[in-house]
Motif scaffolding. Sequence first.
Motif, mmCIF file in Angstrom:
data_model
loop_
_atom_site.group_PDB
_atom_site.id
_atom_site.type_symbol
_atom_site.label_atom_id
_atom_site.label_comp_id
_atom_site.label_asym_id
_atom_site.label_seq_id
_atom_site.Cartn_x
_atom_site.Cartn_y
_atom_site.Cartn_z
ATOM 1 N N LEU A 29 41.247 7.824 -27.401
ATOM 2 C CA LEU A 29 40.870 8.400 -26.096
ATOM 3 C C LEU A 29 41.625 9.693 -25.829
ATOM 4 N N GLN A 30 42.889 9.722 -26.231
ATOM 5 C CA GLN A 30 43.705 10.911 -25.953
ATOM 6 C C GLN A 30 43.372 12.081 -26.875
ATOM 7 N N GLU A 31 43.002 11.774 -28.113
ATOM 8 C CA GLU A 31 42.854 12.869 -29.099
ATOM 9 C C GLU A 31 41.439 13.393 -29.274
ATOM 10 N N ALA A 32 40.438 12.553 -29.008
ATOM 11 C CA ALA A 32 39.071 12.962 -29.364
ATOM 12 C C ALA A 32 38.415 13.823 -28.282
ATOM 13 N N ASP A 33 37.498 14.679 -28.739
ATOM 14 C CA ASP A 33 36.711 15.504 -27.814
ATOM 15 C C ASP A 33 35.394 14.813 -27.478
ATOM 16 N N VAL A 34 34.853 14.081 -28.450
ATOM 17 C CA VAL A 34 33.634 13.288 -28.233
ATOM 18 C C VAL A 34 33.972 11.866 -28.658
ATOM 19 N N ILE A 35 33.713 10.909 -27.794
ATOM 20 C CA ILE A 35 34.043 9.507 -28.123
ATOM 21 C C ILE A 35 32.785 8.660 -28.012
ATOM 22 N N SER A 36 32.470 7.934 -29.068
ATOM 23 C CA SER A 36 31.269 7.107 -29.049
ATOM 24 C C SER A 36 31.659 5.645 -29.223
ATOM 25 N N LEU A 37 31.066 4.796 -28.388
ATOM 26 C CA LEU A 37 31.420 3.370 -28.365
ATOM 27 C C LEU A 37 30.400 2.564 -29.163
ATOM 28 N N HIS A 38 30.880 1.822 -30.154
ATOM 29 C CA HIS A 38 29.966 1.003 -30.976
ATOM 30 C C HIS A 38 30.480 -0.401 -31.287
ATOM 31 N N PRO A 39 31.294 -1.001 -30.410
ATOM 32 C CA PRO A 39 31.708 -2.374 -30.717
ATOM 33 C C PRO A 39 30.639 -3.369 -30.287
ATOM 34 N N ILE A 40 30.807 -4.606 -30.686
ATOM 35 C CA ILE A 40 29.980 -5.669 -30.115
ATOM 36 C C ILE A 40 30.448 -5.881 -28.676
#
Length: 386
Positions: free
Chosen positions: A234-245
């Motif tokens: 969360l702190q480092e990324a510019d785009v974050i995509s969620l793919h957990p169950i």
Amino acid sequence: MAKPVSIEVWNPNGKYRVVSTKPMPGTRWINLLIEQDCRVEICTQKKTILSVEDIVALIGDKCDGVIGQLTEDWGETLFQALSRAGGRAFSNMAVGYNNVDVNAANKYGVAVGNTPGVLTETTAELAASLSLAAARRIVEADEFMRAGLYDGWLPNLFVGNLLKGQTVGVIGAGRIGSAYARMMVEGFKMNLIYYDLYQSTRLEKFVTAYGAFLKANGEQPVTWKRAASMDEVLQEADVISLHPILDKTTYHLVNKERLAKMKKEAILINCSRGPVVDEVALVEHLKQNPMFRVGLDVFEDEPYMKPGLADMKNAVVVPHIASASKWTREGMATLAALNVLGKIKGYPVWDDPNRVEPFLNENARPPAASPSIVNAKALSLPVSKL
Ligand SMILES: NC(=O)C1=CN([C@@H]2O[C@H](COP(=O)(O)OP(=O)(O)OC[C@H]3O[C@@H](n4cnc5c(N)ncnc54)[C@H](O)[C@@H]3O)[C@@H](O)[C@H]2O)C=CC1
Ligand SMILES: O=C(O)C(=O)CO
């Protein structure tokens, strides 16, 4: 007393009664069932989400198997009804099965199928589409054009984010998360940071090899990092995509505190399940941070959006369409039907749900197995060594 439901019947004299709670794309799934002596009943009720009561009525007194949808609540009541009707097979037409109480299915000896693999790339492509739409403000710009507001090029008109060289963060680097990561790394030369309970060695190898290829061609190489915690992503990324169950561990995984850890201009994509994000907290965060953007395919209380979300210009919203390509949806219907058929016929369970291609080849007979049964072990079902 449940109301009668409207149904379409195929092969009325078939020995095994299989019910599909919805019409599904294509006809291969119907043909595969009727070739194996099934009477197929498809619910054609004009109601998007069937209630438990509706489905109990559909199951009736004799039912060998049901193909259901992710919008339905498959718990104790339905598994009991199916078991009482003699049925031991159920399949979701979806890979996610958070709508299914697998313990209840185990209790009644009902096999639970899902549809992995066939939707991996399609879902990842939608996550990539939302990432681009959010980064480049495509929906806002489209609305602006249609409203007749464009009166000439301007240096500051709909300025968005460049993806190249930025960091993409993936939370849940399973089938879909890894496919999305590859698209963003390869397509936009983004660096990768990911968080998963398990190491994704294949993904790491891919990024390493692609980085080496870029370097050999005189370009800036891409890099990867497996984060020790989700917060690091969360702190480092510019785009974050969620793919957990979606399960107890991922409910509200992204909440107010975690949103606050993200960069002010970050982009958050959710193509997993709505409740992975605290949507009320998200709306507030979008209001407070106009440069923060989201792309959402799923919502906490589908089909509804939390108050205020629809008014946010920094949100791109689509109605749970991530797996909606023709080939994929037909393939999902096929896998779901074969899960049910396999259990009815006493076939073993396919040994690798990550490798379901043989079931999708329209020019060949599918293997005599159920492609993916999530409770095969709990029910001690035989596994295919084909
Ligand atoms: N929006 C849509 O139309 C679609 C949504 N989905 C959703 O995507 C989900 C993932 O699908 P696949 O990639 O095929 O499943 P998968 O099982 O291959 O991947 C899920 C990953 O999440 C990881 N994970 C589990 N708990 C975690 C946690 N607490 N923190 C971080 N990672 C965690 C697992 O280790 C696994 O690697 C499905 O369960 C479904 O809910 C899937 C297809 C279409
Ligand atoms: O498969 C799933 O889990 C979906 O959400 C729809 O494809």
